[in-house]
Design an enzyme around this catalytic site. Structure first.
Site, PDB file in Angstrom:
ATOM      1  N   HIS A 127       1.016  -1.412  -0.276  1.00  0.00           N
ATOM      2  CA  HIS A 127       0.271   0.182   0.169  1.00  0.00           C
ATOM      3  C   HIS A 127       0.653   1.422   0.514  1.00  0.00           C
ATOM      4  O   HIS A 127       1.854   1.477   0.628  1.00  0.00           O
ATOM      5  CB  HIS A 127      -0.589  -0.505   1.319  1.00  0.00           C
ATOM      6  N   CYS A 371      -5.179   2.287  -3.313  1.00  0.00           N
ATOM      7  CA  CYS A 371      -3.729   3.104  -2.666  1.00  0.00           C
ATOM      8  C   CYS A 371      -1.950   1.909  -3.370  1.00  0.00           C
ATOM      9  O   CYS A 371      -1.439   1.471  -2.151  1.00  0.00           O
ATOM     10  CB  CYS A 371      -3.810   2.975  -1.089  1.00  0.00           C
TER      11      CYS A 371
END
Ligand SMILES: Cc1ncc(COP(=O)(O)O)c(C=O)c1O
Length: 414
Positions: A127, A371
């Protein structure tokens, strides 16, 4: 007991007020828990009670309600510590979220310990919260970032691990992908990193709500997670680190709470964990996070894991049966190797269009890069649609997803 999973999901659903509402005239089917989970009544009640009955700032007042607020705040720390099997509560630093926990490590431990030419090892699953802080530091210090590649089904390809870790100072790795669900073998990676002399940070944002996590058994150095993904409120997260390591690290933000003494010449720091908790903390949010821990513990994390696994297995099979090759499913094919996040893409239909059409059926799924743009680049796509499960989802929710996707597919008339 439900016939499909070890959880009594109907009873659990009754604990989540939001699940009673309708969306677009349809039952709300919430399949975005990897982004943020819904909250049970017990969490809402604990926070409401904290505001109504014993709200005051913590660690300062000697009057009764201030002492009650402090006790509730520190009791929450104890619950979080117990939940992840920290040796003691002072190994838990309260932060705003996992992102801040990782940045705390980057701004304190890493800036004190890493210099030009040092190496940080990441993976293509990460992420952005576990990528960008290291890019910032790498640019500032002249560090090298190395990347663990992926197999064709988005597991870590560990073929070259020893070479990647050779000379590394830090391995910063997710325990579970928020996009494709891959469960990472943390103990194996920690052992390899230790053998290479590297510290280890684990991004456990997806793992803590879904699998039993024992930070002491993991034997990593830092573990980051967020309350809002584990049935608790937003605005609070945690960093676990070994007490000796926290003691040795410089402070993060400066201000009240984190000091022992301040003079015109300088300051000395408070004991851990308060040394890293400058300013008034998220007091009531901590109480809510503690209540979320109580709720998950009452269910049992082994049962939560089996529930996520079984529901993922069911949904993967249903999607394969219904759509065959027209729907690309990402991540490991076997539910044993993954948590409850399923990313998919129809041939020729944009991920966002799918998510908009299924919303008309009350089904909440997320579309985008989640993300995780380095992963999207490896997959060669800009976005996926992602369905992700919580303790309150059941087979009826998975069926609703499949039915809504049938409508989406016919709407875009493939
Ligand atoms: C694997 C992973 N790491 C880190 C984060 C960042 O969490 P937060 O936004 O709570 O800081 C997320 C959130 O989606 C995540 O899934």
């Amino acid at each position: 007991m439900s016939a499909t999973t070890p959880l009594d999901v109907a009873r659990i659903q009754a604990d989540f007020p939001i699940l009673k509402r309708q969306v677009n005239g349809k039952r709300l089917v919430y399949l975005d828990s990897a982004s943020s989970s819904q909250k049970p009544q017990a969490v809402l009640d604990a926070m409401d009670r904290a505001y109504r009955e014993s709200y005051a700032n913590v660690h300062r007042g000697v009057y009764t309600i201030a002492e009650e607020a402090t006790a509730a705040f520190e009791a929450a720390r104890g619950k979080v510590a117990g939940f992840v099997h920290a040796r003691e509560p002072r190994e838990i630093v309260f932060t705003r979220n996992a992102t801040e926990s990782i940045n705390l490590v980057a701004y304190t431990w890493a800036r004190a310990n890493l210099k030009a030419g040092d190496v940080i090892v990441l993976s293509h699953l990460e992420h952005h919260a576990n990528v960008v802080p290291w890019h910032i530091l790498a640019a500032e210090r002249g560090l090298e970032l190395r990347w663990i590649p992926l197999t064709a089904d988005q597991r870590l390809d560990l073929t070259d691990l020893d070479r990647l870790l050779n000379g590394a100072k830090l391995l910063a790795i997710t325990a579970m992908s928020n996009v494709v669900g891959t469960i990472v073998d943390v103990p194996l990676l920690v052992a390899a990193a230790r053998a290479a002399g590297a510290h280890v940070l684990v991004d456990a944002c997806q793992a803590v709500p879904q699998i039993p996590v024992d930070v002491t058994a993991w034997n990593a150095d830092f573990v980051a997670f967020s309350s809002h993904k584990m049935l608790g409120p937003t605005g609070i997260g945690a960093l676990w680190a070994r007490a000796e390591l926290l003691e040795a690290m410089p402070p993060f933000l400066g201000g009240g709470e984190m000091i022992r003494d301040v003079t015109t010449e300088g300051f000395s720091t408070n004991d851990i964990p308060w040394k890293f908790e400058a300013g008034t903390p998220a007091i009531v949010e901590a109480v809510g996070m503690g209540a979320a821990v109580d709720y998950l513990q009452a269910i049992g994390m082994d049962a939560v894991r089996e529930h996520e696994r079984a529901l993922t297995e069911y949904t993967l099979a249903a999607l394969r049966d219904r759509f065959g090759d027209r729907l690309h499913l990402y991540g490991p094919p076997n539910a044993d190797d993954r948590g409850g996040a399923i990313s998919f893409l129809f041939d020729g239909i944009h991920a966002h269009d799918v998510s908009q059409v299924v919303d008309e059926e009350g089904v909440c799924v997320r579309a985008g890069h989640h993300c995780a743009k380095p992963l999207m680049r490896v997959l060669g796509i800009p976005a996926t649609t992602r369905a992700s499960f919580g303790v309150y989802n059941d087979r009826a929710d998975a069926d609703a997803l499949v039915d809504a996707l049938v409508k989406a597919e016919s709407f875009f008339s493939i």
